[in-house]
Design a protein around this motif. Structure first.
Motif, PDB file in Angstrom:
ATOM      1  N   ASN A 134       0.659  12.411  -0.746  1.00 44.76           N
ATOM      2  CA  ASN A 134       1.949  11.735  -0.792  1.00 44.76           C
ATOM      3  C   ASN A 134       1.565  10.360  -1.312  1.00 44.76           C
ATOM      4  O   ASN A 134       1.141   9.492  -0.560  1.00 44.76           O
TER       5      ASN A 134
ATOM      6  N   ASP B 270     -10.773   2.995  -2.071  1.00 44.02           N
ATOM      7  CA  ASP B 270      -9.650   2.982  -3.003  1.00 44.02           C
ATOM      8  C   ASP B 270      -9.753   4.220  -3.903  1.00 44.02           C
ATOM      9  O   ASP B 270     -10.724   4.356  -4.647  1.00 44.02           O
ATOM     10  N   ALA B 271      -8.755   5.075  -3.818  1.00 45.94           N
ATOM     11  CA  ALA B 271      -8.806   6.310  -4.628  1.00 45.94           C
ATOM     12  C   ALA B 271      -8.827   5.985  -6.118  1.00 45.94           C
ATOM     13  O   ALA B 271      -9.297   6.794  -6.920  1.00 45.94           O
TER      14      ALA B 271
ATOM     15  N   GLY C 140      -4.712   9.195   0.227  1.00 42.81           N
ATOM     16  CA  GLY C 140      -3.789   8.459   1.099  1.00 42.81           C
ATOM     17  C   GLY C 140      -3.283   9.293   2.259  1.00 42.81           C
ATOM     18  O   GLY C 140      -2.084   9.542   2.360  1.00 42.81           O
TER      19      GLY C 140
ATOM     20  N   GLU D  47      -8.723   7.075   2.092  1.00 41.34           N
ATOM     21  CA  GLU D  47      -7.673   6.197   2.618  1.00 41.34           C
ATOM     22  C   GLU D  47      -8.111   4.740   2.455  1.00 41.34           C
ATOM     23  O   GLU D  47      -9.215   4.364   2.863  1.00 41.34           O
ATOM     24  N   LYS D  48      -7.219   3.952   1.869  1.00 40.27           N
ATOM     25  CA  LYS D  48      -7.582   2.565   1.573  1.00 40.27           C
ATOM     26  C   LYS D  48      -7.503   1.646   2.795  1.00 40.27           C
ATOM     27  O   LYS D  48      -8.183   0.626   2.860  1.00 40.27           O
TER      28      LYS D  48
ATOM     29  N   LEU E 131       0.835  -1.212   0.000  1.00 40.54           N
ATOM     30  CA  LEU E 131       0.000   0.000   0.000  1.00 40.54           C
ATOM     31  C   LEU E 131       0.868   1.260   0.000  1.00 40.54           C
ATOM     32  O   LEU E 131       0.370   2.369   0.171  1.00 40.54           O
ATOM     33  N   GLY E 132       2.168   1.059  -0.156  1.00 39.88           N
ATOM     34  CA  GLY E 132       3.081   2.208  -0.206  1.00 39.88           C
ATOM     35  C   GLY E 132       3.062   2.991   1.097  1.00 39.88           C
ATOM     36  O   GLY E 132       3.127   4.222   1.086  1.00 39.88           O
ATOM     37  N   GLN E 133       2.968   2.272   2.237  1.00 35.24           N
ATOM     38  CA  GLN E 133       2.841   2.989   3.514  1.00 35.24           C
ATOM     39  C   GLN E 133       4.197   3.438   4.055  1.00 35.24           C
ATOM     40  O   GLN E 133       4.838   2.736   4.850  1.00 35.24           O
TER      41      GLN E 133
ATOM     42  N   TYR F  70       2.869   2.721  -6.174  1.00 34.04           N
ATOM     43  CA  TYR F  70       2.335   1.751  -7.144  1.00 34.04           C
ATOM     44  C   TYR F  70       1.157   2.334  -7.934  1.00 34.04           C
ATOM     45  O   TYR F  70       0.868   1.889  -9.036  1.00 34.04           O
TER      46      TYR F  70
ATOM     47  N   GLY G  80      -2.898   8.539   5.368  1.00 32.64           N
ATOM     48  CA  GLY G  80      -2.047   7.790   6.308  1.00 32.64           C
ATOM     49  C   GLY G  80      -2.361   8.156   7.745  1.00 32.64           C
ATOM     50  O   GLY G  80      -3.492   8.031   8.216  1.00 32.64           O
TER      51      GLY G  80
ATOM     52  N   LEU H 185       5.448  10.230   6.479  1.00 34.40           N
ATOM     53  CA  LEU H 185       6.323  11.404   6.549  1.00 34.40           C
ATOM     54  C   LEU H 185       6.502  11.801   8.017  1.00 34.40           C
ATOM     55  O   LEU H 185       5.525  12.010   8.723  1.00 34.40           O
TER      56      LEU H 185
HETATM   57  N1  SAM Z   1       0.083  11.047   3.581  1.00 32.48           N
HETATM   58  C1  SAM Z   1       0.722  10.189   4.551  1.00 32.48           C
HETATM   59  C2  SAM Z   1       2.079  10.743   4.878  1.00 32.48           C
HETATM   60  O1  SAM Z   1       2.570  11.596   4.132  1.00 32.48           O
HETATM   61  O2  SAM Z   1       2.646  10.319   5.857  1.00 32.48           O
HETATM   62  C3  SAM Z   1       0.803   8.741   4.074  1.00 32.48           C
HETATM   63  C4  SAM Z   1       1.483   8.558   2.758  1.00 32.48           C
HETATM   64  S1  SAM Z   1       1.803   6.894   2.282  1.00 32.48           S
HETATM   65  C5  SAM Z   1       3.089   7.136   1.134  1.00 32.48           C
HETATM   66  C6  SAM Z   1       0.486   6.438   1.242  1.00 32.48           C
HETATM   67  C7  SAM Z   1      -0.890   6.295   1.888  1.00 32.48           C
HETATM   68  O3  SAM Z   1      -1.827   5.951   0.876  1.00 32.48           O
HETATM   69  C8  SAM Z   1      -1.005   5.163   2.905  1.00 32.48           C
HETATM   70  O4  SAM Z   1      -1.705   5.645   4.019  1.00 32.48           O
HETATM   71  C9  SAM Z   1      -1.804   4.066   2.202  1.00 32.48           C
HETATM   72  O5  SAM Z   1      -2.552   3.262   3.084  1.00 32.48           O
HETATM   73  C10 SAM Z   1      -2.681   4.894   1.299  1.00 32.48           C
HETATM   74  N2  SAM Z   1      -3.096   4.198   0.066  1.00 32.48           N
HETATM   75  C11 SAM Z   1      -2.451   3.263  -0.643  1.00 32.48           C
HETATM   76  N3  SAM Z   1      -3.125   2.928  -1.752  1.00 32.48           N
HETATM   77  C12 SAM Z   1      -4.255   3.681  -1.744  1.00 32.48           C
HETATM   78  C13 SAM Z   1      -5.378   3.791  -2.611  1.00 32.48           C
HETATM   79  N4  SAM Z   1      -5.449   3.069  -3.723  1.00 32.48           N
HETATM   80  N5  SAM Z   1      -6.360   4.647  -2.287  1.00 32.48           N
HETATM   81  C14 SAM Z   1      -6.292   5.397  -1.150  1.00 32.48           C
HETATM   82  N6  SAM Z   1      -5.254   5.335  -0.295  1.00 32.48           N
HETATM   83  C15 SAM Z   1      -4.245   4.496  -0.576  1.00 32.48           C
END
Ligand code: SAM
Length: 448
Positions: A116, A96-97, A51, A72-73, A21-23, A120, A53, A26
């Protein structure tokens, strides 16, 4: 949130960051604040965050006065955010965005997009949120460095390619700064960069056929080392003439052609459709009395200038899903520029009956033919611009070919969304459409 707080929160809510999920969260608060400053948020601005987070960017954006819809997924994070920011101007959608219906944002007016992004999904998210008639006024995205470089690349560079051209033909890209992997926990394997993406205003680039443009670009870059004229031989019959027309060397490779040259090439292959209609001030309109009986025929300029009663048609075109096609009027129109209107509309000309005009407008404005039926007649009033309007309905799935001088975009919308949008932002719509919409709703409610 500081690094220690993030780790503690993750333990408290029992979340182990999910790589797929690219978690990567920041933890540099100064950077989070700086990112939000780049979005130039004023109190009351509407922001959509993808997303969120643990809320690293959400919090400074709320502090700047934004109203936020966050998608947020991860259900656990969505729940955490709802609790953490309860009572603040934040709505969190667990979803899911990539499946989010961006049309839902229209009732919120110009929307600033923030994220952010999970690496993927970055490229498909760009496509989804920044399509042609988007309610997004600007987007600020943290992206994988390599993607940011491709989006902002200049001709002749290695990063310049299909993605660059597809995105730059829709939006302007500003590369704001590189961001090291160390500001995230856990650290991703690659560096990131912050880019600002601004959807282009209609007319900013020359009109061109998007499908032809896409096919040419895709085919032209299919083998980077080959001369583009050879790669495009099935799409561009006379390459030497095309190269001369767009000012490119005959042996050019795809990466040497600028965005303007790719657009010029698309127009060489398929010249833009010349608008069939115009706003000729000398055009004659029938002038009518209070009972819609024809009195006389007078030039358009006089009819509008003297507010004389005249005739018009509006068309509501529906798709199979029951959604209504709306057109965004060109920003260059003399009346109601840039607002949303009926699928098609136009004046009855001298010598025409309402039904003739309806068929003609359908063909001229949307480039389709379909059976039309009368829905309602709206009396002339100040709201209709002294027009008696017959409203028609019909069905079509497109493909619509619209004259760019008249219409910036056409798009289908669910009826309930239009109702909500009209309630929230009546100024987004042409007054004639509002009258037709009322008549249509009254009629459908009476029938139900
Ligand atoms: N914005 C936060 C930060 O800067 O700390 C989190 C960024 S993190 C790189 C990506 C976030 O997107 C995670 O919380 C993840 O669960 C969420 N995410 C991943 N795929 C997603 C999707 N398809 N739709 C919505 N959110 C998603």
């Amino acid at each position: 949130m500081k690094l220690s707080e993030i780790n503690q929160t993750l333990r408290d809510i029992r979340v182990t960051p999910v790589k797929t999920l690219g978690q990567n969260f920041l933890h540099d608060q100064n950077l989070a604040t700086w990112i939000v400053q780049q979005a130039a948020i004023s109190p009351g601005d509407f922001v959509c965050e993808i997303g969120p987070g643990l809320g690293a960017i959400t919090e400074p954006a709320l502090d700047a006065g934004a109203r936020i819809l966050a998608i947020e997924k991860d259900a656990r994070l969505a729940e955490f955010l709802r609790e953490k920011f309860s009572g603040r101007a934040l709505e969190v959608i667990h979803g899911d965005a990539l499946e989010f219906d961006v049309r839902r944002l229209f009732p919120y007016g110009p929307v600033k997009l923030l994220g952010n992004l999970p690496y993927y999904a970055a490229t498909p998210l760009l496509g989804r949120f920044l399509e042609v008639s988007t309610p997004i006024s600007s987007a600020l995205f943290m992206l994988q460095m390599e993607v940011a470089a491709r989006l902002s690349a200049a001709p002749g560079s290695k990063a310049y390619g299909v993605l660059t051209l597809l995105v730059q033909s829709q939006s302007r890209i500003d590369f704001l700064r590189a961001i090291p992997a160390t500001v995230f926990v856990p650290e991703p394997e690659v560096d990131s960069a912050l880019v600002r993406i601004t959807p282009r205003a209609p007319g900013e680039l020359p009109e061109h056929d998007r499908e032809i443009f896409r096919s040419l670009v895709r085919c032209g870059f299919s083998q980077r080392r080959k001369q583009v004229g050879k790669l495009l031989k099935n799409l561009v019959a006379d390459w030497p003439a095309a190269a001369a027309e767009i000012g490119a060397p005959g042996q050019a490779r795809a990466e040497e052609l600028s965005l303007d040259q790719w657009i010029a090439l698309s127009n060489f292959v398929r010249p833009p459709v010349a608008p069939e209609t115009g706003n000729d001030p000398a055009e004659l309109f029938p002038v009518v009395d209070e009972n819609d009986e024809v009195l006389d025929a007078k030039p358009r300029a006089e009819v509008h200038g003297d507010n004389l009663r005249h005739r018009a048609v509006h068309l509501f075109i529906f798709n199979r899903a029951g959604e209504l096609l709306l057109q965004k009027r060109s920003r260059h129109k003399d009346r109601n520029p840039g607002v949303w209107d009926s699928s098609a509309a136009g004046h009855v000309e001298a010598g025409e009956e309402y039904d003739d005009t309806a068929v003609r407008e359908l063909r001229e404005e949307l480039g389709v033919e379909t059976k039309l039926e009368r829905v309602a007649k709206i009396p002339a009033s100040a709201q209709t611009g002294e027009e008696f309007i017959w409203l028609y309905r019909g069905a079509s799935e497109g493909k619509f070919r619209v004259p760019a001088s008249e219409i910036d975009a056409v798009q289908f919308f669910p009826l309930e969304l239009i109702a909500e949008w009209l309630e929230e932002r009546p100024r987004d719509f042409a007054p004639g459409f509002v009258e037709c919409w009322r008549a249509f709703r009254e009629q459908t409610e009476t029938r139900a």
